[in-house]
Scaffold this active site. Sequence first.
Site, mmCIF file in Angstrom:
data_model
loop_
_atom_site.group_PDB
_atom_site.id
_atom_site.type_symbol
_atom_site.label_atom_id
_atom_site.label_comp_id
_atom_site.label_asym_id
_atom_site.label_seq_id
_atom_site.Cartn_x
_atom_site.Cartn_y
_atom_site.Cartn_z
ATOM 1 N N HIS A 1 -7.668 0.333 -4.220
ATOM 2 C CA HIS A 1 -8.659 1.069 -3.528
ATOM 3 C C HIS A 1 -8.778 2.277 -4.389
ATOM 4 C CE1 HIS A 1 -6.533 -0.189 0.457
ATOM 5 N NE2 HIS A 1 -7.053 -1.353 -0.066
ATOM 6 N N TYR B 1 -14.688 4.350 7.805
ATOM 7 C CA TYR B 1 -15.334 3.123 7.324
ATOM 8 C C TYR B 1 -16.564 2.778 8.003
ATOM 9 C CZ TYR B 1 -10.468 1.928 5.929
ATOM 10 O OH TYR B 1 -9.211 1.900 5.276
ATOM 11 N N HIS C 1 0.929 -1.076 -0.002
ATOM 12 C CA HIS C 1 0.029 -0.010 0.087
ATOM 13 C C HIS C 1 0.822 1.186 0.176
ATOM 14 C CE1 HIS C 1 -2.864 2.982 1.426
ATOM 15 N NE2 HIS C 1 -3.750 2.348 0.980
ATOM 16 N N ASP D 1 -13.091 2.927 -0.617
ATOM 17 C CA ASP D 1 -12.404 3.320 0.474
ATOM 18 C C ASP D 1 -12.775 4.653 1.162
ATOM 19 O OD1 ASP D 1 -10.395 2.801 2.722
ATOM 20 O OD2 ASP D 1 -8.664 3.177 1.401
ATOM 21 N N HIS D 2 -12.488 4.818 2.611
ATOM 22 C CA HIS D 2 -12.851 6.147 3.260
ATOM 23 C C HIS D 2 -13.907 6.738 2.793
ATOM 24 C CE1 HIS D 2 -8.057 6.531 4.399
ATOM 25 N NE2 HIS D 2 -8.687 5.164 4.398
ATOM 26 N N CYS E 1 -3.835 2.300 -4.691
ATOM 27 C CA CYS E 1 -4.604 3.160 -3.755
ATOM 28 C C CYS E 1 -4.513 4.518 -4.260
ATOM 29 C CB CYS E 1 -4.371 3.436 -2.310
ATOM 30 S SG CYS E 1 -5.335 4.260 -1.334
#
Length: 395
Positions: free
Chosen positions: A299, A370, A234, A353-354, A272
Site C-alpha cells: 500500500h 476511497y 496489514h 491508498d486513502h 503499508c
Amino acid sequence: MRWFGPNDPVSLMDIRQSGCSGVVSALHQIAVGDVWTEEQIVERIAIIEKDNHKFSELKWLVVESLPVHEDIKKGLPSKEKYIENYKFSLQNLAKCGIKTVCYNFMPVLDWSRTKLDYTMPDGAKALRFVWIDFAAFDLFILKRPGSENAYTEETKVAAKLRFEAMSDAEKAELQNTVLLGLPGSMEAFHLETFQGLLNNYAEIGADQLRENLHYFVSQVAPYAQELGINLCIHPDDPPFPLLGLPRVVSTEEDLEMLMNASDVRANGITFCTGSLGVRADNDLVKMAQKFGDRIHFVHLRTTKRETEYDTLVFHEAAHLAGDVDMYGVISEIIKEEKRRIGQDDAQIPMRPDHGHQMLDDLQKTTYPGYSAIGRLKGLAEIRGMELAISRNLEE
C-alpha cells in the site's frame, strides 16, 4: 485499486480507466469466521471479469481482507473452529486462482481516525487523526473505565477543553467517526454496546495478543504455503494502542517476531507505508530492505505528522508529499521484484491508498479514503516515479 463490491460507488469501469489491471476485493457480505465457498468466490470473479471481452482485462488478484475472527485474536477455545474455517477459505481461494491474501490482527477496531473530511489547503478533503480529539471521545463520550490512566495530565486538560468547546453536532461526528466499522462500511459501532467489545480484551495485554497472533500464523501460514498462497498482514493503523486495546503489528521489531513465528515465506507482510509511516521511529526504507522477501502486497500512501509524541496529530498527505521517503521505498520494492525474476510472484501487487476527496468527488458520497479521483492522482504519481526509478536502475 480496492473495490468493495457491487455497492461501491467507484465502478469497475472507473478502476479500469485508471490504468489498473488488478482488483483488490473481498466478500464483505460474509460473516467474519464463515467459510468463503467456491461458488461465492467464483461469483465475485465473474462480476469483475464481466466486461473483459469488450475492454481491457480486470482480474481479482488480491483479497483484502479475509478477516480473522475475534475468538482467534482473544485465544478462546473456539479459535480452532475458526482457524479451520480460515484454511477452508484459503483452499477455495487457491482453487479459484487467487494467491495473495491480506489480513489484519487489530482487536475490535480497524483503522481509526477522528476526522473524515479535513480540508486541505487546496480544498480537497483528507482523513485526519488528532490525539486530543481521540482522548475527548474516550474520556467524555465513551467514558471508558480506567481511560484517565491512558493519558497525561496535559492531554486530559486539553481534551476536556476541546470537548467543552464542541457543539452537539461535532460530538456526534467525532463519535461516529471513531466508531466507524470496517473499511467499505458507512455504519458505525453502537456506543451502548461498544464498551462490551472492549471488555472482552480487559485481560489481554500485548504479550498475550502477540502469542495469539503467532499461534494463528503457525497454524495457517504453512498450509497457505502448500496452497501457493501468500498471506500478508496489514500493520496496525494507527500503529499504537488505542482504547486500552493492545496492538502488536506496529514496528520493525513486531514484524521481525512475526516473521520468525512461522518461518515460511507465505507468512508475509502487506507493506503499508501510511500505517508504518505514522511512527517516526520506523525507518521504512530499511524495513523494505530487511523484509523484502516477505513483502507480498504494498500500500503506497503517506501521512504527515503535524505534531508528535503525546499530542500526535497526522493527516493523509498527497501520495508524494508526506513523511514517507516514497522514492526510497519504491526503489527497494523494484529491486526486490528484480530479485524475484523467474518466480511466480515476481510482480508485487501494489495499490494507491486513502486518496483525497477532490474535484467532482467532493459532490459524491464515497467510502472515506476511497474516492476515485484522489486515488487516481496518487496512482499516476506513483507510476511515474516507478517508471523513472526503473529506468534509472537499468542504466
